[in-house]
Design an enzyme around this catalytic site. Structure first.
Site, mmCIF file in Angstrom:
data_model
loop_
_atom_site.group_PDB
_atom_site.id
_atom_site.type_symbol
_atom_site.label_atom_id
_atom_site.label_comp_id
_atom_site.label_asym_id
_atom_site.label_seq_id
_atom_site.Cartn_x
_atom_site.Cartn_y
_atom_site.Cartn_z
ATOM 1 N N GLU A 1 0.794 -1.231 0.000
ATOM 2 C CA GLU A 1 0.000 0.000 0.000
ATOM 3 C C GLU A 1 0.831 1.288 0.000
ATOM 4 O O GLU A 1 0.833 2.052 0.969
ATOM 5 C CB GLU A 1 -0.980 -0.017 1.179
ATOM 6 C CG GLU A 1 -1.874 -1.235 1.148
ATOM 7 C CD GLU A 1 -3.092 -1.137 2.057
ATOM 8 O OE1 GLU A 1 -3.121 -0.256 2.922
ATOM 9 O OE2 GLU A 1 -4.023 -1.943 1.882
ATOM 10 N N GLU B 1 -5.246 -8.555 -0.125
ATOM 11 C CA GLU B 1 -6.052 -8.236 1.067
ATOM 12 C C GLU B 1 -7.478 -7.925 0.657
ATOM 13 O O GLU B 1 -7.715 -7.168 -0.282
ATOM 14 C CB GLU B 1 -5.518 -7.004 1.809
ATOM 15 C CG GLU B 1 -4.268 -7.217 2.602
ATOM 16 C CD GLU B 1 -3.815 -5.967 3.346
ATOM 17 O OE1 GLU B 1 -4.666 -5.155 3.769
ATOM 18 O OE2 GLU B 1 -2.593 -5.800 3.484
HETATM 19 C C1 BGC Z 1 -3.467 -2.678 5.565
HETATM 20 C C2 BGC Z 1 -3.593 -3.536 6.800
HETATM 21 C C3 BGC Z 1 -4.778 -3.059 7.616
HETATM 22 C C4 BGC Z 1 -6.037 -3.242 6.790
HETATM 23 C C5 BGC Z 1 -7.310 -2.806 7.470
HETATM 24 C C6 BGC Z 1 -4.772 -2.323 4.933
HETATM 25 O O1 BGC Z 1 -4.793 -0.949 4.702
HETATM 26 O O2 BGC Z 1 -2.552 -3.228 4.672
HETATM 27 O O3 BGC Z 1 -2.402 -3.481 7.493
HETATM 28 O O4 BGC Z 1 -4.900 -3.695 8.837
HETATM 29 O O5 BGC Z 1 -5.929 -2.539 5.590
HETATM 30 O O6 BGC Z 1 -7.278 -1.430 7.746
#
Ligand code: BGC
Length: 447
Positions: A166, A353
């Site tokens: 990110e 993610e």
């Molecule tokens: C990040 C994580 C974070 C998740 C939820 C992403 O922006 O990579 O580290 O916990 O989102 O906020």
């Protein structure tokens, strides 16, 4: 009723990050990171929480790998704490740090789980921040040196590498909005940092190729989607700017070797002067093996003069929100994926993610997190539509395996499919864990 089905060879997994789960910040020779400093600065993290203990995965990694083995995943994405490997960012390697990741990786391989290693998930060594952090080009060289050490050390064991997690958050959330470490609020600085991050990414990919490492390398930008409220050009342009800030700004340089004009002009209007050295754009424009996509939320928006940095406002439709307040917008996931494929071609994509915050607690030993199951179903359906539409999806990794340190929100926000009791550190599988287990073993689910 509908059956949502996935390709047989698609990979499934979970993701975490070092500072969010490891704890043991003063053990194993680890140096300080900007998140140690930030979380211990009063007022920066909710309730004054910090990552000193977190989920204590540094000591409990065997139990965590066991949870994953039972879940039946193919891939585990974790990140390495740079200050465990180089306590001062550069200089002497800390063998104890390497040893910890060897133990973790060996445990994963033994469980039949492919490790996917993120080199930078935000815990910059404080010693480098003291010299300007990502605004100082020496940090780029330090990062390449650290990455090289990791490539050589884990060559043959780790096949999937991610340079940066990110970059939008590293640059803008942390240095313009100021919500994350190091907490600056300066658009010029943040934009320059975004460029240095991309150069660091490019140089690391070059190093990976030069060393002839057997494996694949990519990076994991975060994405979002804003759908224009109307077909007025001003609404369309406003949404395009927001999406462009996340997607085109961080992907055009990698895939096309240039920054997007519409964003360059916007930043110029805001007084930003980007310094690009000779050869930088060629360095950034390295072929990568896969693109990691992180997606959580999106919405509908319209133009509003002088609103925020990019002149837009959300239009409230009453979309449901997760417990962190983010609107649930699975259409955005589909749109992000098809947009990226339209713009950059048939690039192999891992969803590195996707997940949701629900704060359900165990009742009689069971965590009934139905909100998370709904979220997963909706987003996996959007993913399946994207696959049907020709997006080259190789895998899906949910955020997160465990409830963990949610940055500025401390421990108040839970994203795990496994509940963590922060007092006893006991892990409890949530209903979503069992749902996910079933879905990935079948490779389909019923809607
Ligand atoms: C990040 C994580 C974070 C998740 C939820 C992403 O922006 O990579 O580290 O916990 O989102 O906020």
């Amino acid at each position: 009723m509908a059956i949502i089905q996935f390709p047989k060879d698609m990979k499934w997994g979970t993701a975490t990050a070092s500072y969010q789960i490891e704890g043991a910040t003063n053990e194993g020779g680890r140096g300080g990171s900007i998140w140690d400093t930030f979380s211990k600065t009063p007022g920066k993290v909710l309730n004054g929480d910090n990552g000193d203990v977190a989920c204590d995965s540094y000591h409990r990694y065997e139990e965590d790998v066991q949870l994953m083995k039972e879940l039946g995943i193919d891939v585990y994405r974790f990140s390495v704490a740079w200050p465990r490997i180089f306590p001062n960012g550069t200089g002497e390697v800390n063998q104890e740090g390497l040893d910890y990741y060897h133990r973790l990786v060996d445990e994963l391989l033994e469980a039949g789980i492919e490790p996917m290693c993120t080199l930078y998930h935000w815990d910059l060594p404080q010693a480098l921040q003291d010299k300007g952090g990502w605004n100082n080009r020496e940090t780029i060289d330090a990062f390449v040196n650290y990455s090289e050490t990791m490539f050589k050390e884990f060559s043959g064991k780790i096949k999937y590498w991610i340079t940066l997690n990110e970059p939008w958050c590293i640059a803008f959330l942390s240095n313009y909005i100021g919500l994350h470490a190091p907490g600056n609020q300066n658009l010029q600085l943040a934009t320059q940092i975004s460029h240095h991050l991309l150069v660091a990414h490019g140089k690391t990919v070059q190093k990976f190729r030069e060393l002839g490492i057997n494996g694949e390398i990519g990076y994991a930008p975060n994405t979002t989607w804003l759908h224009p409220y109307s077909n007025k050009l001003e609404d369309i342009d406003a949404c395009r700017r927001e999406v462009g800030w996340y997607i085109e700004w961080f992907m055009d340089p990698v895939f096309k070797g240039e920054y997007p004009d519409f964003m360059v002009e916007w930043f110029k209007k805001k007084g930003v002067e980007l310094v690009i050295e000779d050869g930088d754009m060629e360095t950034i424009n390295q072929p990568i093996d896969f693109l990691g996509i992180n997606y959580y939320t999106g919405h509908v928006a319209r133009y509003k003069e002088n609103e925020g940095l990019l002149d837009w406002e959300l239009v409230e439709f009453g979309y449901q929100r997760t417990d962190i307040g983010w609107p649930i917008y699975p259409e955005g996931f589909y749109n992000v994926l098809t947009h990226i494929t339209d713009r950059y071609g048939d690039v192999p994509i891992y969803i590195t993610e996707n997940g949701s915050c629900y704060n359900d607690e165990p009742v009689d030993g069971r965590v009934r997190d139905n909100g998370r199951i709904d979220y997963l179903q909706q987003h996996l359906t959007a993913l399946s539509r994207a696959i049907e539409s020709g997006v080259n999806v190789k895998g899906y990794l949910t955020w997160s395996l465990l409830d963990n340190f949610e940055w500025a929100e401390g421990y108040s926000k839970r994203f795990g499919i496994v509940h963590v009791n922060y007092r006893t550190l006991e892990r409890t599988k949530k209903d979503s864990y069992y749902w996910f287990k079933q879905a990935i073993s079948n490779k389909w689910f019923e809607l």
